[in-house]
Design a protein around this motif. Structure first.
Motif, PDB file in Angstrom:
ATOM      1  N   SER A  21     116.820  55.667  75.304  1.00  0.00           N
ATOM      2  CA  SER A  21     115.653  54.824  75.538  1.00  0.00           C
ATOM      3  C   SER A  21     115.966  53.340  75.314  1.00  0.00           C
ATOM      4  N   PRO A  22     115.288  52.446  76.040  1.00  0.00           N
ATOM      5  CA  PRO A  22     115.400  51.013  75.748  1.00  0.00           C
ATOM      6  C   PRO A  22     114.936  50.687  74.327  1.00  0.00           C
ATOM      7  N   PHE A  23     114.161  51.603  73.736  1.00  0.00           N
ATOM      8  CA  PHE A  23     113.700  51.435  72.355  1.00  0.00           C
ATOM      9  C   PHE A  23     114.623  52.140  71.368  1.00  0.00           C
ATOM     10  N   HIS A  24     115.871  52.316  71.754  1.00  0.00           N
ATOM     11  CA  HIS A  24     116.916  52.917  70.927  1.00  0.00           C
ATOM     12  C   HIS A  24     116.764  54.437  70.869  1.00  0.00           C
ATOM     13  N   LEU A  25     115.695  54.931  70.260  1.00  0.00           N
ATOM     14  CA  LEU A  25     115.369  56.356  70.246  1.00  0.00           C
ATOM     15  C   LEU A  25     113.872  56.499  70.501  1.00  0.00           C
ATOM     16  N   PHE A  26     113.510  57.497  71.277  1.00  0.00           N
ATOM     17  CA  PHE A  26     112.093  57.707  71.584  1.00  0.00           C
ATOM     18  C   PHE A  26     111.769  59.188  71.392  1.00  0.00           C
ATOM     19  N   PHE A  27     110.764  59.459  70.556  1.00  0.00           N
ATOM     20  CA  PHE A  27     110.305  60.817  70.306  1.00  0.00           C
ATOM     21  C   PHE A  27     108.874  60.935  70.836  1.00  0.00           C
ATOM     22  N   GLY A  28     108.775  61.550  72.012  1.00  0.00           N
ATOM     23  CA  GLY A  28     107.485  61.625  72.692  1.00  0.00           C
ATOM     24  C   GLY A  28     106.568  62.679  72.113  1.00  0.00           C
ATOM     25  N   LEU A  29     105.263  62.382  72.101  1.00  0.00           N
ATOM     26  CA  LEU A  29     104.258  63.306  71.584  1.00  0.00           C
ATOM     27  C   LEU A  29     103.551  64.032  72.727  1.00  0.00           C
ATOM     28  N   ASN A  30     102.946  65.156  72.396  1.00  0.00           N
ATOM     29  CA  ASN A  30     102.236  65.962  73.404  1.00  0.00           C
ATOM     30  C   ASN A  30     100.805  65.448  73.605  1.00  0.00           C
ATOM     31  N   TYR A  31     100.678  64.149  73.753  1.00  0.00           N
ATOM     32  CA  TYR A  31      99.376  63.540  74.044  1.00  0.00           C
ATOM     33  C   TYR A  31      99.137  63.560  75.552  1.00  0.00           C
ATOM     34  N   PRO A  32      97.903  63.840  76.015  1.00  0.00           N
ATOM     35  CA  PRO A  32      96.699  64.156  75.238  1.00  0.00           C
ATOM     36  C   PRO A  32      96.623  65.643  74.879  1.00  0.00           C
ATOM     37  N   THR A  33      96.044  65.924  73.710  1.00  0.00           N
ATOM     38  CA  THR A  33      95.827  67.305  73.300  1.00  0.00           C
ATOM     39  C   THR A  33      94.555  67.833  73.956  1.00  0.00           C
ATOM     40  N   ALA A  34      94.293  69.119  73.775  1.00  0.00           N
ATOM     41  CA  ALA A  34      93.086  69.719  74.343  1.00  0.00           C
ATOM     42  C   ALA A  34      91.828  69.081  73.755  1.00  0.00           C
ATOM     43  N   THR A  35      91.867  68.764  72.465  1.00  0.00           N
ATOM     44  CA  THR A  35      90.718  68.133  71.813  1.00  0.00           C
ATOM     45  C   THR A  35      90.433  66.770  72.410  1.00  0.00           C
ATOM     46  N   GLN A  36      91.476  65.980  72.619  1.00  0.00           N
ATOM     47  CA  GLN A  36      91.295  64.642  73.183  1.00  0.00           C
ATOM     48  C   GLN A  36      90.903  64.697  74.648  1.00  0.00           C
ATOM     49  N   ALA A  37      91.405  65.697  75.362  1.00  0.00           N
ATOM     50  CA  ALA A  37      91.020  65.850  76.767  1.00  0.00           C
ATOM     51  C   ALA A  37      89.540  66.183  76.884  1.00  0.00           C
ATOM     52  N   LEU A  38      89.062  67.060  76.017  1.00  0.00           N
ATOM     53  CA  LEU A  38      87.646  67.424  76.034  1.00  0.00           C
ATOM     54  C   LEU A  38      86.775  66.227  75.657  1.00  0.00           C
ATOM     55  N   ALA A  39      87.220  65.462  74.653  1.00  0.00           N
ATOM     56  CA  ALA A  39      86.476  64.261  74.260  1.00  0.00           C
ATOM     57  C   ALA A  39      86.463  63.250  75.404  1.00  0.00           C
ATOM     58  N   GLY A  40      87.601  63.111  76.093  1.00  0.00           N
ATOM     59  CA  GLY A  40      87.670  62.202  77.227  1.00  0.00           C
ATOM     60  C   GLY A  40      86.752  62.627  78.354  1.00  0.00           C
TER      61      GLY A  40
END
Length: 225
Positions: free
Chosen positions: A126-145
């Motif tokens: 990554s250009p940011f040296h190391l990148f650890f991606g998250l599983n966003y959006p979650t089901a909870t956030q999708a429902l809220a959205g």
């Protein structure tokens, strides 16, 4: 009259034979048949012994990987690793999203989403040296959205289906994506220490992200609070 063979001599002949020079040599054919059960037992014992060693040596490492998790304290700007109720690593001075924090991140708002996530992918180039991606959006956030009118029914179902199938949720809906924990790369250390500058990610210095990387793998739990 033939040569008389005593019972004890029969036992010897079963294992040894005389060669033409008069020397007593092992009877390899009989010896092999007699040793076959012993070698078979040795092979079985060796197999189970290797399995036992693997279980003893690698089970603690598996347990460590499955129990250690990350807590991001957005008020204190710290990133900590906890294991068995103890803090084993604490990194200070993290930078957050330029828009602050929110339960639901919207594409382009620069906010860091709050909630519980898992490491979904790792980019070591990554250009940011190391990148650890998250599983966003979650089901909870999708429902809220969806409830807030940020995404439509189709996007909600696509996110839910991806999660159910164990895939990374779509990253191009109005809820945004590409949220993770990363380093600074070639960015300004001065800006990093004085501003929240990311688009919603959690940023650390390159040395800090290298320390954190020792505890991270696909599936590691990350709590942002």
């Amino acid at each position: 009259m033939g040569k008389q063979i005593l019972p004890s001599q029969n036992a010897v002949r079963a294992v040894f034979h005389w060669n033409i020079s008069g020397f007593l040599l092992p009877n390899t054919r009989n010896l092999h048949s007699r040793l076959k059960p012993i070698t078979k037992f040795a092979d079985i014992f060796s197999m189970y012994w290797r399995s036992f060693l693997c279980w003893v040596l690698f089970l603690p490492l598996t347990a460590m990987a499955s129990t250690a998790y990350v807590v991001v304290d957005t008020s204190r700007k710290t990133v900590s690793v906890l294991e068995a109720g103890h803090t084993v690593l604490r990194l200070k001075g993290a930078a957050l999203g330029r828009g602050g924090v929110s339960k639901v991140h919207v594409q382009g708002d620069g906010r860091t989403p709050l909630g519980e996530f898992h490491i979904a992918w790792i980019n070591r180039q990554s250009p940011f040296h190391l990148f650890f991606g998250l599983n966003y959006p979650t089901a909870t956030q999708a429902l809220a959205g969806y409830d807030q009118g940020i995404i439509n029914k189709q996007s909600l179902e696509e996110i839910k289906q991806a999660i159910a199938e164990g895939h990374l949720p779509p990253q191009n809906t109005p809820l945004g994506g590409h949220i993770g924990i990363h380093g600074l790369g070639n960015g300004s250390r001065w800006m990093h220490h004085h501003f929240n500058w990311t688009e919603g990610c959690i940023a650390l210095t390159n040395k800090q992200i290298e320390k954190l990387a020792q505890w991270l793998e696909i599936g590691t739990r990350v709590v942002i609070q």
